[in-house]
Every structure is written in C-alpha cells, then in structure tokens.
Design an enzyme around this catalytic site. Structure first.
Site: not given
Ligand code: XMP
Length: 517
Positions: A56, A82-83, A168, A170, A225, A373
């Site tokens: 964050g 992290c945070y 991070h 990710e 979609d 997606k």
C-alpha cells in the site's frame, strides 16, 4: 463472495489485483477484500485458508489501526507483502525504519541461512517499491532473504505459518515471483489447489442459476466478454437468452464476418439489428469525440428500448435482466481499502448500454464479475468456443465512429474499413495477429501532398496503431517488422482511394491513449 480460500486484504497497492491473478494462475482461488470487510468476516467467525496483506502507498507510521483481529489467529497462514510485511514486523516486535533513500525498482536479493524454495535460485532480481523497511527482525522470525545492500527482504515465522516479503513477487519484473508466492501457498500455508476452468465455469453459472424462467436480454457485440457471458448463460437458461447485435454501420468487415460465423456455428439466439441510417442521422454534424460517443450511446439505448417494446407488444415477451460481460477489474476498481466495500460500477462510463438498466427497469446479470480477462478466455475454451473467438482483439463499442477523426461520412468510414481490412489480412497472412494486443487504423483529417502516377495528389493520412497491453490501462507500441509495415503501407496507399500517406504511431500509454479520440 467469500467462498474463496485466499483473501487478499487490499491496502491500496496498484499491484493487489496481480496477487489475485497470480494465486489463481497457481490454482488457488482468491478474492480481494477491504480491511473493513475482513474485520466484519472475522467478527462473524469466518476465516480464509490463507490471508494476504497487500502492499500500500501509506506508511506504518501513519496507520494506527489495530490489526490484532488478524494477527491473533495463531493457525491462520498470513503473507505480508511490502506494507503488509511491515505491519507484521511492527506487530511482532520488530523495528520498522522509515526509509530515507528507499529501494525502488530492481534489487538483487539472495536466500540465506540454508533456506530453499522450490524453483527459486539462490539469487534473484526482484521489484521493490517501498521506502520503509524492517531494520530489526520481529520476535521468532527467521531471516530468509536479504538484498545485496543488506536489507531484510523475506522473513518467516519459526512456528506459525507466516511469511513477509519486502518486495513485490506478483509483478512480472520479479524473477521467480510466482515460485516465491507458490512457496507460501504450498509449503507455508499448505493449501490444496481448488481453481481451474471447470471450477470457474461452475461458479459463473451459479450466478445465472435460479432465473431459468426469466427473459434475458444481451447487448451482444461478439467480443470475448459478451460471447463467453452469453454462451455460459445459454447453457443455464437456453433460449430465454436473446442476443441483440446492433449494426450501427461503424463496424469493420471482420466484425460482419465474425457475427455471421457465430450465428452459424453457435446455438445462441442472435438477432442482427440493422440501424445504420439511424446512427448516421444522429451523428450528422458532430465532430467532437465526446459528442460522438454520447450520440452513439444514446442511439444504442433508443434502439434497445424500441426492441424491448417490440418484443413486449408483438411477442408478449418481457425482459427482466440485462446480461453484461463486466469483469473483476471493473468491480474492484471502485473498492477503496478502509471504506465501504466496493459496489460494482456495473457499466463502464463509455459502455454503449450505460443507463439502459435504470431506464428500462432491468436487473443486471454479470456472471463474469469475479473473473479476469485471461480467466474468461480459459472459460471460453472450456465452453468449447473456438480459440480465435476467445483470443480476439478488443474493439470499442463506438467502433469506427472514434477512428474517423472529426465528422463521419460514408466515404471516410469506408476508408477506415478498407484500411482495417488490409491491416488484418496482413496480420493474419504474416502470423502476427497474436503478436499485438490491439491493432487499428485511424483516418487523420490532415491533407498532405503526394505523387500518384504522374500527378500531384493532395489527400488524407491513415495512421496505423498497434499496442501491447494486458488490460488496456497502460500500453506500449508494438515493434512490428519493418517489412510488414512497409507492405501494409504500400497496400493502403495503392488500394484505398483518397489516401496518400500512412504513418505508424509510436506512442505508449501513458501519455497517449490507445484510440485517437
Ligand atoms: P484508450 O483509448 O482509452 O482505450 O486507451 C483503452 C481500451 O478501451 C477501448 N475503448 C473503448 N471501448 N467504448 C468502448 O467500449 C469506448 O468509448 C472506448 N474508448 C476506448 C480501446 O479500444 C482500448 O481497448
């Protein structure tokens, strides 16, 4: 929703969605929740199988929230990113130091003290984006990874299933980030895999089940979609689903072909509504992009309203639901960490049927609202839809209307249609369709001098735009082979009347948007 085994508490990092995506790619179901929602769930006695505290923008020095409700759960696996790790560090008696220089961007980190993680080499390059850091380890934690300049990068509790990461894992820039996340899910939290295409499809269908007898209307564009949403709904409610495809005259040749193929090869009930004249009449004299979008959106709604009335009057069919292909990023974009849980924004502001549900008293049906997606594509394949259909490039609702800059005329629309056709013929012929995320041609209202045959020409310009992106929010221009660009340019200037010049847009987003209007 709280059926997912991993809850990702969002502290507002721009990467929170990526943690969710990565965990699902690894086969573990997950969802994003706010701090407030987490507190409520915990109070009600609900627990996930693992909790992730995201990064964050704030600093632990500014956050005086009491997180005992999280950390007091002795058996709950917790990953702090992290945070989230700094909160963990602070809670367990470590020292968090306010960064002065900070560590942004790439950092080399290495495993220490004999620690191993499956698939992770001893030294990796990762992405850091925080200035605070842990300067003294919290009680009962081991130091697992450290950066080249000696900063605490990964910690694990000696007994409890808890892990903290300063970087991070990710983001794509973090090498072996997915393996590091997997280490937490598999070895620390000891989770069982529970997420695959079949599971996704069942969950999405559950959102449709229960309304089998209702009439459902779908504004069907044939894009990924709406196609997947329609196909899965059709498997539940059958022919109570009515797909209306609006031909506003601002489509490309490939869109007309695609809809014909879908009509022939799927069992969806698709009706093409030809309202080209109505759209042209309402767009006459309009050259400002917003005016054009508004006129197109309004005409869409009028067309649907008329259609719904026609079904009521002549077939005694009353629609109760509007099926929408809203995706998870649209839903969670509106969630802010400490406040109310996000409500679905339901319809993007630039969506053509925005405003329709209120005006016509329709309830929304959004079976894709918890999915990304990539997951929708996987589900499309699981539903048996052809690979090419579920890997189609995006195409905006207002279509060519925002690709003819300035006022629309039949000639100018045809110039974009023909140049688009050439671009896509060449993309397919050269096996380059999947090398770019979106490709388009734009007609620029600029006259330039050229030579055609023996004479001087003073004609307009077609701009080619091809970009790479993962969600359209940011994009980089695609570095296409020169021979390909050269061939497309030569075909357009030769085959499309009124065009003497072709240019290639080499702007990324930001600062440029993908479309020109
Ligand atoms: P921009 O141009 O904002 O586009 O960078 C990002 C993505 O959104 C699409 N786009 C639209 N889609 N209605 C739509 O349905 C619109 O008015 C609209 N404007 C842009 C664009 O094609 C790209 O994929």
């Amino acid at each position: 929703m709280s059926a997912r085994q991993i809850w990702i508490v969002d502290f507002g990092s721009q990467y929170t969605q990526l943690i969710t995506r990565k965990s699902r790619e690894l086969g573990y179901s997950s969802e994003i929740i706010t701090v407030k929602k987490a507190r409520e769930f915990f109070k009600e006695g609900k627990r996930p199988n693992a909790l992730v505290l995201s990064g964050g923008p704030q600093s632990v020095f500014e956050d005086d929230t009491n997180y005992d409700f999280v950390f007091d759960n002795k058996d709950l696996p917790i990953l702090g990113v992290c945070y989230g790790m700094q909160l963990m560090g602070k809670y367990f008696g470590g020292v968090v130091e306010k960064g002065t220089i900070g560590e942004y961007g790439h950092a080399k980190i290495h495993l220490l003290n004999g620690f191993k993680m499956d698939g992770v080499p001893d030294e990796v390059n990762v992405w850091m984006s925080h200035s605070d850091h842990i300067s003294k380890l919290p009680k009962d934690f081991d130091l697992v990874m450290e950066s080249a300049n000696g900063l605490v990068s990964a910690i694990e509790h000696k007994e409890r299933p808890m892990m903290g990461l300063q970087f991070h894992p990710e983001v794509e820039h973090s090498e072996h980030g997915k393996d590091i996340l997997n280490h937490f899910f598999k070895d620390v939290a000891k989770l069982e895999k529970d997420w695959d295409a079949t599971e996704m499809l069942e969950e999405a269908k559950d959102l449709v089940r229960g309304i089998e007898k209702s009439k459902v209307l779908c504004a069907f564009s044939g894009g990924v979609d709406s196609l997947v949403a329609a196909q899965l709904s059709h498997e539940v409610i059958g022919d109570n689903l009515y797909c209306f495809f609006v031909d506003h005259g601002l489509l490309r040749p490939q869109d007309y072909n695609h809809i014909e193929i879908l009509k022939e090869k799927t069992n969806l009930n698709i009706e093409v509504i030809d309202v080209k004249d109505e759209f042209m009449a309402n767009l006459k004299g309009k050259s400002d992009p917003e005016d054009k979008r508004k006129a197109i959106g309004k005409t869409f709604i009028d067309v649907f309203e008329k259609k719904v009335k026609e079904y009521q009057d002549s077939h005694d069919i009353n629609f109760e639901y509007l099926l929408q292909g809203t995706l998870y990023p649209d839903v969670i974009e509106s969630i802010s960490p400490h406040e109310e849980d996000g409500k679905s924004v339901t319809i993007k502001s630039h969506h053509n049927v925005g405003g329709l549900p209120e005006r016509m008293n329709l309830k929304l049906l959004e079976p894709l609202r918890y999915l990304f997606k990539d997951e929708v594509r996987k589900m499309g394949e699981e539903l048996g839809l052809e690979h090419g259909w579920v890997h189609r490039h995006p195409f905006p609702g207002p279509g060519i209307g925002i690709r003819v800059l300035g006022e629309l005329t039949e000639t100018r629309i045809a110039q974009v249609q023909q140049s688009d056709q050439i671009l896509f013929e060449e993309l397919h012929a050269n096996n380059l369709y999947q090398s770019t995320w979106q490709a388009l041609t734009v007609l620029l209202p600029v006259k330039t001098v050229g030579v055609k045959g023996d004479g001087r020409a003073y004609e307009e310009v077609i701009c080619l735009r091809m970009v790479n992106s993962s969600d359209g929010m940011t994009a980089t221009w695609t570095d296409m082979p020169h021979a390909f660009l050269s061939r497309v340019s030569s075909r357009i200037t030769n085959e499309v009347k009124g065009i003497t010049r072709v240019v290639y847009d080499i702007t990324s987003k930001p600062p440029g948007t993908i479309e020109w209007e």
